[in-house]
Design a protein around this motif. Structure first.
Motif, PDB file in Angstrom:
ATOM      1  N   ILE A 231      61.910 -20.085 -59.136  1.00  0.00           N
ATOM      2  CA  ILE A 231      62.793 -19.579 -59.473  1.00  0.00           C
ATOM      3  C   ILE A 231      64.409 -20.456 -59.461  1.00  0.00           C
ATOM      4  CG2 ILE A 231      62.436 -17.992 -57.455  1.00  0.00           C
ATOM      5  CD1 ILE A 231      64.078 -19.401 -55.208  1.00  0.00           C
TER       6      ILE A 231
ATOM      7  N   ASP B  45      59.441 -13.321 -55.651  1.00  0.00           N
ATOM      8  CA  ASP B  45      59.914 -12.643 -55.875  1.00  0.00           C
ATOM      9  C   ASP B  45      61.379 -12.154 -54.856  1.00  0.00           C
ATOM     10  OD1 ASP B  45      58.155 -11.260 -54.385  1.00  0.00           O
ATOM     11  OD2 ASP B  45      58.865  -9.848 -56.132  1.00  0.00           O
TER      12      ASP B  45
ATOM     13  N   LYS C 136      65.783 -15.126 -55.194  1.00  0.00           N
ATOM     14  CA  LYS C 136      65.864 -14.959 -56.486  1.00  0.00           C
ATOM     15  C   LYS C 136      66.722 -16.559 -56.563  1.00  0.00           C
ATOM     16  CE  LYS C 136      67.957 -10.733 -57.060  1.00  0.00           C
ATOM     17  NZ  LYS C 136      69.251  -9.594 -57.540  1.00  0.00           N
TER      18      LYS C 136
END
Length: 579
Positions: free
Chosen positions: A461, A334, A337
């Motif tokens: 992601i 995380d 992004k």
């Protein structure tokens, strides 16, 4: 003329003295070509009818050429050529190669002989093997070197220039040769541009910014905002360390960095240090730790943001993929992004002609060289890249600089291309062995960084994967393979042109085109068959994708306003280190 003779006698004498001082090479065949040559020779010795057939066909073609040339000489202008240069071959653009019967004969004779050599190395059982491909590559280097355009007596443009200048062009060429020989080391390097015409921070790498962080390997540049508000999520660019970052910031009109800043992004760029002997043991894990991982911490200090949108270019993209997989294994992905990969390979199974330089014997020779110095000279890698396009990046400059006696034209892209960097022994050896040779990055757990097995499936992601249609360093179908490795949402886009122009193509230029297809089937040909062709640059397509993952707008951030103090103005001091 006497002064020139004395000067070059001294140059030759000094060169011979340096050769005496150098020890004999440990491997008389460092390119590992002898085995392939022997196998080809053995095959044609066992099948003499094939070599006879090729010789007879060549003789027939030459007879046709003689006949067509004779017809032209008696005034028949409607004779079709026996062989013609490829459409993209610019060597024979001078009108004399078409209109003058003698030069037309020389051109076609060269092309026929070239075709014969190419067929000879291609039409044998080992042609598709690694050794056979290597033999074809070096056969092409020989063919390119022997082009009649490369010799004063068989190049009509050079002959014309010599007559008009009374030979002064050849004297100027000798002077240019002298300039291109390093008097201290004897190293010969062809100048591609007027390097005195450029200065970093003055007319290249001019986007305003500040160095806000540095360690022993990187400087981190934060660029000054050009808009009152910016997207909340910062952008971090990880460029390749094989060359310097300012390929993305050459001039304001073609600077990807400036364009991003103008679009309202807070942009950070890693500037890699040009390594010396003391950095020999820095490996891929160190580049990850001291590079993108350190940059993430610094960006949080500078902006308060824990997450970024990451961009990786070429080997910088390969490092970014490793970093993301590492973070995924640590349940920290995380921190990023989204990720954009510019002409980046992660699956090296079809990695193009660069793979021809990677086998056990060649690696051993290279590693012995690096063991002595602690690094690979930047000029060595630059020469390798230039060989991939030798007519454009070697021989065209031989003709211009030494035969026509002209000074190289000031060109920012070629200035950057000449500003090569060293590669640390540990990192470069690891990169070639683990990725190019063993392709371990796509084998889950086979590649390990800081005791952490790397698995690209941990990249969950969103990713934007850009490739370039005519890329000779990272072939687009090789880049496409990343779509089958990452687990998150993927968008693949194919841009026109090659490794540099396919990336650095601002919308205002209205050049090339790009293809988009939201599906990512396993076969890249299937992807292309269903892709939509769009004119011009791909940058706007990317911006529309990126801004959706960049959060709301906030007040513009100025370098130095956060916890990081300003160290110096961009482009910083690391990028200016040259050896």
């Amino acid at each position: 003329m006497k002064a020139y003779t004395e000067k070059f006698q001294k140059l030759a004498s000094d060169f011979l003295e340096r050769q005496k001082e150098q020890s004999a090479p440990s491997d008389p065949d460092p390119l590992n070509l002898s085995g392939a040559m022997m196998e080809m020779t053995k095959y044609f010795a066992e099948h003499p009818e094939q070599i006879v057939e090729k010789q007879v066909n060549l003789w027939k073609d030459y007879m046709k050429l003689w006949q067509s040339t004779a017809k032209k000489m008696v005034g028949d202008q409607d004779v079709e050529p026996i062989v013609s240069p490829a459409k993209e071959d610019r060597r024979f653009k001078d009108k004399e190669w078409e209109e003058n019967q003698i030069f037309d004969y020389i051109k076609q004779s060269y092309l026929l002989s070239s075709k014969w050599i190419e067929n000879l190395v291609e039409e044998n059982p080992q042609a598709e093997s690694h050794e056979g491909q290597k033999l074809k590559f070096y056969a092409r280097q020989f063919i390119d070197a022997m082009s009649p355009t490369n010799f004063a007596m068989t190049n009509p443009e050079v002959i014309r220039e010599t007559i008009e200048k009374n030979g002064k062009n050849l004297l100027n060429g000798l002077e240019n040769i002298a300039k291109d020989i390093n008097p201290e080391t004897g190293e010969f390097r062809i100048r591609m541009t007027d390097e005195t015409a450029f200065e970093l921070g003055k007319n290249v790498a001019t986007t305003p910014g500040k160095v806000v962080y540095q360690n022993e390997l990187i400087q981190l540049i934060q660029y000054e905002p050009l808009t009152e508000t910016v997207y909340k999520t910062p952008v971090l660019i990880t460029p390749p360390w094989i060359n310097k970052f300012y390929i993305l910031d050459l001039r304001p009109e073609n600077s990807l960095i400036r364009w991003l800043v103008e679009k309202g992004y807070t942009v950070f760029v890693i500037s890699w240090k040009n390594p010396d002997e003391s950095m020999a043991d820095l490996d891929f894990a160190d580049y990850m730790t001291l590079g993108p991982l350190s940059a993430l911490g610094a960006i949080e200090d500078a902006t308060g943001e824990k997450s970024v949108n990451a961009i990786g270019y070429c080997i910088g993209g390969t490092l970014l993929a490793c970093t993301l997989a590492f973070l995924g294994a640590k349940e920290s992905i995380d921190r990023v992004k989204s990720a954009t990969f510019l002409v980046t390979q992660v699956d090296f199974s079809e990695s193009g002609e660069l793979k021809l330089f990677v086998d056990d014997r060649q690696l051993a020779v290279m590693e012995n060289l690096m063991e002595e110095k602690g690094y690979l000279d930047g000029s060595t890698m630059a020469q390798t890249f230039n060989m991939l396009r030798s007519n454009d990046l070697i021989w065209s400059f031989v003709i211009n600089n030494y035969l026509l006696g002209r000074d190289p034209f000031p060109f920012d892209l070629l200035y950057w291309n000449s500003d090569s960097t060293r590669l640390t022994r540990a990192c470069h050896s690891q990169y070639l062995r683990e990725m190019y040779k063993e392709n371990n990055l796509v084998k889950p757990g086979a590649f390990v960084l800081h005791d952490t097995p790397i698995d690209l499936a941990n990249i969950t992601i969103p990713t934007y994967i850009q490739a370039a249609q005519t890329d000779h360093i990272c072939p687009w179908k090789s880049v496409y393979k990343a779509t089958q490795q990452f687990s998150g949402e993927r968008r693949f886009m194919l841009a026109g042109s090659g490794h540099i122009a396919g990336v650095v193509n601002p919308p205002a230029a209205k050049k090339y085109n790009h293809w988009v297809n939201t599906d990512t089937p396993e076969n890249p040909d299937d992807w292309l068959a269903q892709a939509e062709d769009h004119p011009g640059s791909w940058w706007d397509d990317w911006h529309n994708w990126l801004k959706k993952r960049s959060g709301k707008k906030v007040d513009a951030r100025v370098p130095g306003d956060g916890k990081l103090e300003i160290i110096e103005d961009a482009p910083g001091s690391y990028v200016k280190i040259r050896y």
